[in-house]
Design a protein around this motif. Structure first.
Motif, short mmCIF file in Angstrom:
data_model
loop_
_atom_site.label_atom_id
_atom_site.label_comp_id
_atom_site.label_asym_id
_atom_site.label_seq_id
_atom_site.Cartn_x
_atom_site.Cartn_y
_atom_site.Cartn_z
N GLY A 12 117.05 -38.61 69.47
CA GLY A 12 115.99 -37.77 70.00
C GLY A 12 115.41 -38.31 71.29
O GLY A 12 115.40 -39.51 71.54
N PHE A 13 114.93 -37.40 72.14
CA PHE A 13 114.32 -37.78 73.42
C PHE A 13 112.82 -37.51 73.40
O PHE A 13 112.36 -36.54 72.79
CB PHE A 13 114.93 -36.97 74.57
N LEU A 14 112.09 -38.35 74.08
CA LEU A 14 110.66 -38.16 74.31
C LEU A 14 110.49 -37.83 75.79
O LEU A 14 110.73 -38.67 76.66
CB LEU A 14 109.89 -39.43 73.96
N ALA A 15 110.12 -36.60 76.09
CA ALA A 15 110.00 -36.16 77.49
C ALA A 15 108.70 -36.67 78.09
O ALA A 15 107.62 -36.52 77.51
CB ALA A 15 110.04 -34.63 77.55
N MET A 16 108.80 -37.28 79.26
CA MET A 16 107.65 -37.78 79.99
C MET A 16 107.89 -37.60 81.48
O MET A 16 109.04 -37.61 81.93
CB MET A 16 107.39 -39.26 79.69
N ALA A 17 106.81 -37.46 82.24
CA ALA A 17 106.93 -37.53 83.70
C ALA A 17 107.30 -38.96 84.08
O ALA A 17 107.16 -39.89 83.28
CB ALA A 17 105.63 -37.10 84.35
N LEU A 18 107.77 -39.14 85.31
CA LEU A 18 108.21 -40.46 85.77
C LEU A 18 107.14 -41.52 85.46
O LEU A 18 106.01 -41.42 85.93
CB LEU A 18 108.48 -40.42 87.27
N ALA A 38 100.90 -38.49 84.93
CA ALA A 38 101.04 -38.22 83.50
C ALA A 38 101.98 -39.21 82.84
O ALA A 38 101.76 -39.62 81.68
CB ALA A 38 101.55 -36.79 83.28
N GLY A 39 103.04 -39.61 83.54
CA GLY A 39 103.95 -40.61 83.00
C GLY A 39 103.33 -41.98 82.95
O GLY A 39 103.53 -42.74 81.99
N VAL A 40 102.56 -42.31 83.97
CA VAL A 40 101.87 -43.60 84.00
C VAL A 40 100.87 -43.69 82.85
O VAL A 40 100.82 -44.69 82.11
CB VAL A 40 101.15 -43.80 85.35
N TYR A 41 100.06 -42.64 82.68
CA TYR A 41 99.10 -42.63 81.58
C TYR A 41 99.82 -42.72 80.23
O TYR A 41 99.36 -43.40 79.31
CB TYR A 41 98.26 -41.36 81.61
N GLY A 42 100.94 -41.99 80.10
CA GLY A 42 101.68 -42.00 78.85
C GLY A 42 102.23 -43.38 78.52
O GLY A 42 102.16 -43.83 77.37
N LYS A 43 102.77 -44.06 79.53
CA LYS A 43 103.28 -45.41 79.31
C LYS A 43 102.14 -46.35 78.94
O LYS A 43 102.29 -47.21 78.06
CB LYS A 43 104.01 -45.91 80.55
N GLN A 44 100.99 -46.20 79.59
CA GLN A 44 99.84 -47.01 79.25
C GLN A 44 99.44 -46.81 77.79
O GLN A 44 99.16 -47.78 77.06
CB GLN A 44 98.64 -46.65 80.14
#
Length: 247
Positions: free
Chosen positions: A125-131, A137-143
Protein backbone atom coordinates in the motif's frame (compact mmCIF):
# COMPACT_ATOMS: atom_id res chain seq x y z
CA UNK A 1 10.86 5.65 -0.96
CA UNK A 2 8.83 4.02 -3.69
CA UNK A 3 7.14 6.17 -6.28
CA UNK A 4 4.05 5.77 -8.41
CA UNK A 5 4.27 6.31 -12.18
CA UNK A 6 5.12 9.88 -13.12
CA UNK A 7 1.76 10.64 -14.71
CA UNK A 8 -0.01 9.76 -11.49
CA UNK A 9 2.13 12.14 -9.50
CA UNK A 10 2.02 15.25 -11.62
CA UNK A 11 -1.30 17.04 -11.50
CA UNK A 12 -0.85 20.42 -13.14
CA UNK A 13 -2.86 23.10 -11.39
CA UNK A 14 -1.27 26.11 -13.07
CA UNK A 15 -3.63 28.35 -15.01
CA UNK A 16 -2.56 30.19 -18.15
CA UNK A 17 -1.27 33.66 -17.38
CA UNK A 18 -3.70 36.46 -18.03
CA UNK A 19 -3.26 39.52 -20.14
CA UNK A 20 -0.94 42.10 -18.64
CA UNK A 21 -3.90 44.19 -17.39
CA UNK A 22 -5.24 41.48 -15.08
CA UNK A 23 -3.77 40.77 -11.64
CA UNK A 24 -1.97 37.44 -11.44
CA UNK A 25 -2.23 35.58 -8.16
CA UNK A 26 0.13 32.76 -7.18
CA UNK A 27 -1.61 30.62 -4.55
CA UNK A 28 -0.97 27.36 -2.73
CA UNK A 29 -2.78 24.44 -4.37
CA UNK A 30 -4.83 23.74 -1.23
CA UNK A 31 -6.64 27.05 -1.70
CA UNK A 32 -8.10 26.22 -5.10
CA UNK A 33 -11.71 25.41 -4.17
CA UNK A 34 -12.22 28.40 -1.89
CA UNK A 35 -10.23 30.89 -3.91
CA UNK A 36 -11.91 29.96 -7.19
CA UNK A 37 -15.29 30.68 -5.60
CA UNK A 38 -14.07 33.99 -4.18
CA UNK A 39 -12.56 35.00 -7.54
CA UNK A 40 -15.83 34.17 -9.28
CA UNK A 41 -17.77 36.41 -6.90
CA UNK A 42 -15.16 39.14 -7.35
CA UNK A 43 -15.41 39.01 -11.14
CA UNK A 44 -19.12 39.86 -11.04
CA UNK A 45 -18.28 43.46 -10.16
CA UNK A 46 -14.56 43.81 -10.98
CA UNK A 47 -12.08 42.91 -13.69
CA UNK A 48 -11.13 39.23 -13.34
CA UNK A 49 -7.99 37.89 -11.73
CA UNK A 50 -5.92 34.95 -12.95
CA UNK A 51 -4.86 32.46 -10.29
CA UNK A 52 -2.00 30.01 -10.74
CA UNK A 53 -2.02 27.11 -8.28
CA UNK A 54 0.90 24.89 -7.34
CA UNK A 55 2.94 23.84 -4.33
CA UNK A 56 4.18 26.85 -2.37
CA UNK A 57 7.80 25.86 -2.94
CA UNK A 58 7.37 25.80 -6.72
CA UNK A 59 5.59 29.15 -6.74
CA UNK A 60 8.22 30.72 -4.51
CA UNK A 61 11.00 29.60 -6.83
CA UNK A 62 9.14 30.98 -9.85
CA UNK A 63 8.71 34.34 -8.12
CA UNK A 64 12.40 34.44 -7.24
CA UNK A 65 13.15 33.74 -10.90
CA UNK A 66 11.12 36.79 -11.92
CA UNK A 67 7.71 35.31 -12.75
CA UNK A 68 5.19 38.13 -13.38
CA UNK A 69 2.90 37.71 -10.36
CA UNK A 70 1.15 40.41 -8.34
CA UNK A 71 0.36 38.45 -5.18
CA UNK A 72 1.62 35.33 -3.39
CA UNK A 73 -0.39 33.25 -0.91
CA UNK A 74 1.78 30.54 0.61
CA UNK A 75 0.85 27.57 2.77
CA UNK A 76 4.11 28.05 4.64
CA UNK A 77 5.69 30.98 6.43
CA UNK A 78 9.12 29.59 5.45
CA UNK A 79 8.49 29.98 1.71
CA UNK A 80 7.02 33.44 2.21
CA UNK A 81 10.12 34.32 4.25
CA UNK A 82 12.28 33.25 1.32
CA UNK A 83 10.31 35.34 -1.17
CA UNK A 84 10.42 38.32 1.17
CA UNK A 85 14.17 37.93 1.64
CA UNK A 86 14.61 37.94 -2.14
CA UNK A 87 13.12 41.43 -2.25
CA UNK A 88 10.04 40.45 -4.30
CA UNK A 89 7.38 41.47 -1.76
CA UNK A 90 6.02 44.97 -1.30
CA UNK A 91 6.87 46.21 2.18
CA UNK A 92 4.00 46.41 4.64
CA UNK A 93 1.62 44.16 2.68
CA UNK A 94 2.47 40.80 4.26
CA UNK A 95 0.11 39.37 6.85
CA UNK A 96 -1.25 36.00 7.95
CA UNK A 97 -4.51 35.22 6.16
CA UNK A 98 -5.60 31.70 7.09
CA UNK A 99 -4.91 28.58 9.12
CA UNK A 100 -5.58 24.90 8.44
CA UNK A 101 -5.44 21.43 9.98
CA UNK A 102 -3.66 18.24 8.88
CA UNK A 103 -5.66 15.05 8.38
CA UNK A 104 -5.24 11.44 7.36
CA UNK A 105 -7.65 10.62 4.54
CA UNK A 106 -8.76 7.25 3.22
CA UNK A 107 -10.35 6.17 -0.04
CA UNK A 108 -12.77 3.94 1.87
CA UNK A 109 -14.93 5.10 4.74
CA UNK A 110 -12.86 3.66 7.58
CA UNK A 111 -11.61 4.95 10.92
CA UNK A 112 -7.85 4.43 10.98
CA UNK A 113 -5.44 6.14 13.33
CA UNK A 114 -1.95 7.07 12.15
CA UNK A 115 -0.59 4.35 14.44
CA UNK A 116 -2.61 1.78 12.45
CA UNK A 117 -1.02 2.76 9.12
CA UNK A 118 1.89 0.28 9.06
CA UNK A 119 -0.56 -2.60 9.35
CA UNK A 120 -3.25 -1.00 7.16
CA UNK A 121 -0.84 -0.38 4.27
CA UNK A 122 0.62 -3.88 4.40
CA UNK A 123 3.45 -4.68 2.01
CA UNK A 124 2.16 -2.92 -1.11
CA UNK A 125 0.00 0.00 0.00
CA UNK A 126 0.99 3.62 -0.65
CA UNK A 127 0.57 6.66 1.55
CA UNK A 128 0.07 9.70 -0.69
CA UNK A 129 1.81 12.88 0.43
CA UNK A 130 3.01 16.10 -1.14
CA UNK A 131 6.79 16.37 -1.56
CA UNK A 132 8.01 15.85 1.98
CA UNK A 133 11.10 18.05 1.82
CA UNK A 134 9.68 21.09 0.05
CA UNK A 135 5.88 21.32 -0.28
CA UNK A 136 4.33 22.53 2.99
CA UNK A 137 1.68 19.80 3.30
CA UNK A 138 4.37 17.17 2.84
CA UNK A 139 6.69 18.89 5.29
CA UNK A 140 3.95 19.10 7.91
CA UNK A 141 3.02 15.46 7.27
CA UNK A 142 6.59 14.26 7.72
CA UNK A 143 6.85 16.31 10.91
CA UNK A 144 3.67 14.69 12.26
CA UNK A 145 4.74 11.15 11.42
CA UNK A 146 8.17 11.76 12.91
CA UNK A 147 6.63 13.21 16.08
CA UNK A 148 4.45 10.11 16.40
CA UNK A 149 7.41 7.77 15.85
CA UNK A 150 6.04 6.44 12.56
CA UNK A 151 8.22 7.99 9.85
CA UNK A 152 10.88 5.27 9.81
CA UNK A 153 8.21 2.58 9.41
CA UNK A 154 6.23 4.40 6.73
CA UNK A 155 8.80 6.27 4.61
CA UNK A 156 9.23 3.36 2.20
CA UNK A 157 5.48 3.44 1.51
CA UNK A 158 5.23 7.18 0.78
CA UNK A 159 4.16 8.15 -2.74
CA UNK A 160 5.21 11.77 -3.19
CA UNK A 161 3.17 14.11 -5.38
CA UNK A 162 4.01 17.58 -6.71
CA UNK A 163 1.44 19.28 -4.47
CA UNK A 164 -1.24 18.47 -1.93
CA UNK A 165 -4.09 18.39 -4.46
CA UNK A 166 -2.16 15.84 -6.51
CA UNK A 167 -1.74 13.73 -3.37
CA UNK A 168 -5.46 14.10 -2.70
CA UNK A 169 -6.25 12.90 -6.23
CA UNK A 170 -4.26 9.70 -5.66
CA UNK A 171 -6.52 8.83 -2.75
CA UNK A 172 -9.71 9.96 -4.48
CA UNK A 173 -9.03 7.65 -7.44
CA UNK A 174 -8.01 4.74 -5.21
CA UNK A 175 -4.40 4.63 -6.42
CA UNK A 176 -3.39 5.13 -2.80
CA UNK A 177 -5.61 3.87 0.02
CA UNK A 178 -4.45 6.63 2.37
CA UNK A 179 -2.99 10.10 2.19
CA UNK A 180 -2.03 13.08 4.32
CA UNK A 181 -3.61 16.36 3.25
CA UNK A 182 -5.19 19.45 4.74
CA UNK A 183 -8.65 19.34 6.26
CA UNK A 184 -9.81 21.77 3.58
CA UNK A 185 -8.69 19.40 0.81
CA UNK A 186 -10.68 16.57 2.36
CA UNK A 187 -13.69 18.87 2.57
CA UNK A 188 -13.42 19.68 -1.13
CA UNK A 189 -13.16 16.07 -2.36
CA UNK A 190 -16.26 13.84 -1.98
CA UNK A 191 -14.35 10.66 -2.83
CA UNK A 192 -12.17 10.65 0.28
CA UNK A 193 -12.98 10.25 3.95
CA UNK A 194 -11.22 11.73 6.97
CA UNK A 195 -9.86 8.83 8.98
CA UNK A 196 -8.08 10.88 11.64
CA UNK A 197 -6.86 14.39 12.45
CA UNK A 198 -3.24 14.88 13.47
CA UNK A 199 -2.65 16.61 16.81
CA UNK A 200 -1.78 20.28 16.43
CA UNK A 201 1.38 19.81 18.47
CA UNK A 202 2.68 17.11 16.12
CA UNK A 203 3.68 19.64 13.43
CA UNK A 204 4.39 23.32 12.94
CA UNK A 205 1.39 25.63 12.91
CA UNK A 206 -0.21 25.67 9.45
CA UNK A 207 -0.36 29.33 8.48
CA UNK A 208 -1.07 30.95 5.10
CA UNK A 209 0.71 34.31 4.76
CA UNK A 210 -0.13 36.63 1.86
CA UNK A 211 1.83 39.52 0.37
CA UNK A 212 1.75 41.74 -2.69
CA UNK A 213 4.67 41.43 -5.11
CA UNK A 214 6.66 43.94 -7.11
CA UNK A 215 7.09 41.56 -10.06
CA UNK A 216 3.60 41.91 -11.57
CA UNK A 217 1.85 44.33 -13.90
CA UNK A 218 -1.28 45.29 -11.94
CA UNK A 219 -0.38 46.33 -8.41
CA UNK A 220 -3.58 48.34 -7.98
CA UNK A 221 -5.83 45.45 -9.02
CA UNK A 222 -3.96 43.04 -6.78
CA UNK A 223 -4.22 45.45 -3.83
CA UNK A 224 -7.98 45.68 -4.31
CA UNK A 225 -8.33 41.90 -4.54
CA UNK A 226 -6.22 41.47 -1.40
CA UNK A 227 -8.59 43.81 0.44
CA UNK A 228 -11.51 41.74 -0.81
CA UNK A 229 -10.01 38.59 0.73
CA UNK A 230 -10.60 40.09 4.17
CA UNK A 231 -14.25 41.04 3.60
CA UNK A 232 -17.06 39.15 5.38
CA UNK A 233 -18.12 37.56 2.07
CA UNK A 234 -14.66 36.10 1.41
CA UNK A 235 -14.17 35.07 5.01
CA UNK A 236 -17.47 33.18 4.89
CA UNK A 237 -16.27 31.17 1.90
CA UNK A 238 -12.92 30.39 3.51
CA UNK A 239 -14.62 29.27 6.71
CA UNK A 240 -17.13 27.13 4.82
CA UNK A 241 -14.23 25.25 3.21
CA UNK A 242 -12.69 24.56 6.62
CA UNK A 243 -10.02 27.26 6.85
CA UNK A 244 -9.38 29.13 10.06
CA UNK A 245 -9.66 32.82 9.27
CA UNK A 246 -6.98 34.91 10.94
CA UNK A 247 -8.01 38.17 12.65
Amino acid sequence: MRALPLLALTTVLMSPLAAAADPVIFAAASMKTALDEIAQDWSETHDPVTISYAGSSKLARQIEAGAPADMFISASTDWMDEVETSGATIAGTRHDLLGNALVLVAHDDVQTTPADLPKALGQDGFLAMALVDSVPAGVYGKQALTHLGLWDQLSAHVAQADNVRAALALVATGESPYGIVYATDAHAEPHVHIAATFPEDSHDAITYPVALLNTGADAAGAKAFLAYLTTPAAKKIFAAQGFTVKP
